[in-house]
Write an enzyme that holds these catalytic residues in place. Sequence first.
Site, mmCIF file in Angstrom:
data_model
loop_
_atom_site.group_PDB
_atom_site.id
_atom_site.type_symbol
_atom_site.label_atom_id
_atom_site.label_comp_id
_atom_site.label_asym_id
_atom_site.label_seq_id
_atom_site.Cartn_x
_atom_site.Cartn_y
_atom_site.Cartn_z
ATOM 1 N N LYS A 29 0.862 -1.178 0.000
ATOM 2 C CA LYS A 29 0.000 0.000 0.000
ATOM 3 C C LYS A 29 0.902 1.234 0.000
ATOM 4 O O LYS A 29 2.121 1.104 0.143
ATOM 5 C CB LYS A 29 -0.901 -0.057 1.230
ATOM 6 C CG LYS A 29 -1.994 -1.129 1.088
ATOM 7 C CD LYS A 29 -2.837 -1.232 2.324
ATOM 8 C CE LYS A 29 -3.994 -2.178 2.114
ATOM 9 N NZ LYS A 29 -4.789 -2.354 3.351
ATOM 10 N N TYR A 69 -11.449 -2.591 -4.159
ATOM 11 C CA TYR A 69 -12.088 -2.748 -2.857
ATOM 12 C C TYR A 69 -13.613 -2.812 -2.959
ATOM 13 O O TYR A 69 -14.309 -2.530 -1.979
ATOM 14 C CB TYR A 69 -11.659 -1.607 -1.931
ATOM 15 C CG TYR A 69 -10.290 -1.828 -1.315
ATOM 16 C CD1 TYR A 69 -9.999 -3.001 -0.622
ATOM 17 C CD2 TYR A 69 -9.287 -0.859 -1.404
ATOM 18 C CE1 TYR A 69 -8.751 -3.211 -0.051
ATOM 19 C CE2 TYR A 69 -8.030 -1.065 -0.833
ATOM 20 C CZ TYR A 69 -7.784 -2.247 -0.152
ATOM 21 O OH TYR A 69 -6.551 -2.463 0.429
ATOM 22 N N ASN A 132 -2.037 -0.296 7.232
ATOM 23 C CA ASN A 132 -1.490 -1.621 7.511
ATOM 24 C C ASN A 132 -0.591 -2.177 6.407
ATOM 25 O O ASN A 132 -0.389 -3.383 6.288
ATOM 26 C CB ASN A 132 -2.594 -2.597 7.933
ATOM 27 C CG ASN A 132 -3.629 -2.816 6.851
ATOM 28 O OD1 ASN A 132 -3.493 -2.304 5.742
ATOM 29 N ND2 ASN A 132 -4.662 -3.572 7.162
ATOM 30 N N HIS A 135 -1.570 -5.329 1.095
ATOM 31 C CA HIS A 135 -2.754 -6.123 0.783
ATOM 32 C C HIS A 135 -2.317 -7.475 0.256
ATOM 33 O O HIS A 135 -1.328 -7.554 -0.471
ATOM 34 C CB HIS A 135 -3.581 -5.408 -0.309
ATOM 35 C CG HIS A 135 -4.594 -6.299 -0.950
ATOM 36 N ND1 HIS A 135 -5.845 -6.509 -0.428
ATOM 37 C CD2 HIS A 135 -4.518 -7.080 -2.061
ATOM 38 C CE1 HIS A 135 -6.497 -7.375 -1.203
ATOM 39 N NE2 HIS A 135 -5.720 -7.730 -2.193
ATOM 40 N N GLU A 146 -7.942 -10.247 -9.080
ATOM 41 C CA GLU A 146 -7.055 -9.107 -8.825
ATOM 42 C C GLU A 146 -5.889 -9.079 -9.820
ATOM 43 O O GLU A 146 -5.452 -8.010 -10.248
ATOM 44 C CB GLU A 146 -6.562 -9.147 -7.369
ATOM 45 C CG GLU A 146 -7.704 -8.807 -6.413
ATOM 46 C CD GLU A 146 -7.377 -9.013 -4.937
ATOM 47 O OE1 GLU A 146 -6.203 -9.251 -4.601
ATOM 48 O OE2 GLU A 146 -8.312 -8.930 -4.121
HETATM 49 P P1 ADP Z 1 -7.258 -7.560 4.726
HETATM 50 O O1 ADP Z 1 -6.539 -6.416 4.058
HETATM 51 O O2 ADP Z 1 -6.492 -8.079 5.917
HETATM 52 O O3 ADP Z 1 -7.678 -8.632 3.758
HETATM 53 P P2 ADP Z 1 -10.070 -6.670 4.776
HETATM 54 O O4 ADP Z 1 -10.256 -7.254 3.413
HETATM 55 O O5 ADP Z 1 -11.060 -7.040 5.836
HETATM 56 O O6 ADP Z 1 -8.609 -6.968 5.362
HETATM 57 O O7 ADP Z 1 -10.086 -5.086 4.657
HETATM 58 C C1 ADP Z 1 -9.403 -4.436 3.618
HETATM 59 C C2 ADP Z 1 -8.685 -3.236 4.158
HETATM 60 O O8 ADP Z 1 -9.628 -2.291 4.623
HETATM 61 C C3 ADP Z 1 -7.801 -3.524 5.373
HETATM 62 O O9 ADP Z 1 -6.517 -4.008 5.039
HETATM 63 C C4 ADP Z 1 -7.739 -2.157 6.019
HETATM 64 O O10 ADP Z 1 -6.742 -1.334 5.378
HETATM 65 C C5 ADP Z 1 -9.110 -1.588 5.730
HETATM 66 N N1 ADP Z 1 -10.015 -1.816 6.862
HETATM 67 C C6 ADP Z 1 -10.617 -2.958 7.218
HETATM 68 N N2 ADP Z 1 -11.377 -2.796 8.321
HETATM 69 C C7 ADP Z 1 -11.249 -1.495 8.667
HETATM 70 C C8 ADP Z 1 -11.785 -0.677 9.708
HETATM 71 N N3 ADP Z 1 -12.623 -1.177 10.629
HETATM 72 N N4 ADP Z 1 -11.413 0.627 9.740
HETATM 73 C C9 ADP Z 1 -10.580 1.148 8.832
HETATM 74 N N5 ADP Z 1 -10.031 0.431 7.806
HETATM 75 C C10 ADP Z 1 -10.364 -0.864 7.735
#
Ligand code: ADP
Length: 168
Positions: A29, A69, A132, A135, A146
């Site tokens: 990211k 997304y 974080n 992805h 993707e």
């Molecule tokens: P991952 O990236 O671990 O697969 P998800 O698909 O659930 O997680 O979510 C996609 C991305 O959306 C996450 O990596 C994070 O950056 C963001 N995200 C998820 N949940 C939240 C939240 N409650 N608040 C803010 N950002 C979130």
Amino acid sequence: TAIEVLEVVQSENLDTTVLLLDLEKAYDKPDGVQRGLIAEIISRFEKKGFYLRGMKLMDVKKALGEQHYAEHEGKPFFPGLVKYICSGPVVAMVWEGPNVVASGRQMIGATKPHESAAGTIRGDYALTVGRNLIHGSDAVESAKKEIALWFPEGLSQWKSCQHPWIYE
Ligand code: ADP
């Protein structure tokens, strides 16, 4: 000589159809790029033994961010998430290897950095869910979608000279 070795590898590569099992699309990211963690993140996948099939530094347009997304559309964090992914260049990568989707998710760590284990990318380098770092596709099927979305130009097939020392 090095050139002969390369030729052997390339001709073996031509004979190979599907080398490995799963494909994963993973990408840094924007914070991974901004914080100078590109090499660190690539290095973990490379050292593990996965094959790098595609990689590029790219600015993400809003339409691509929204498509990527799409499953989160309607959630309260969706607008911020799209803004985040479009906020600077990302490094898009495709990695291939046995169970790379499941393994890659383990290497990346849990979505919320305070829940991700030490030793994972998020566990070691991230503090908040909205920053974080990386992805990773959550299933082989989503990886296929993707890859089509991020790499319409196709991927690179090559075989490493270390292959027999990593793959049995
Ligand atoms: P991952 O990236 O671990 O697969 P998800 O698909 O659930 O997680 O979510 C996609 C991305 O959306 C996450 O990596 C994070 O950056 C963001 N995200 C998820 N949940 C939240 C939240 N409650 N608040 C803010 N950002 C979130």
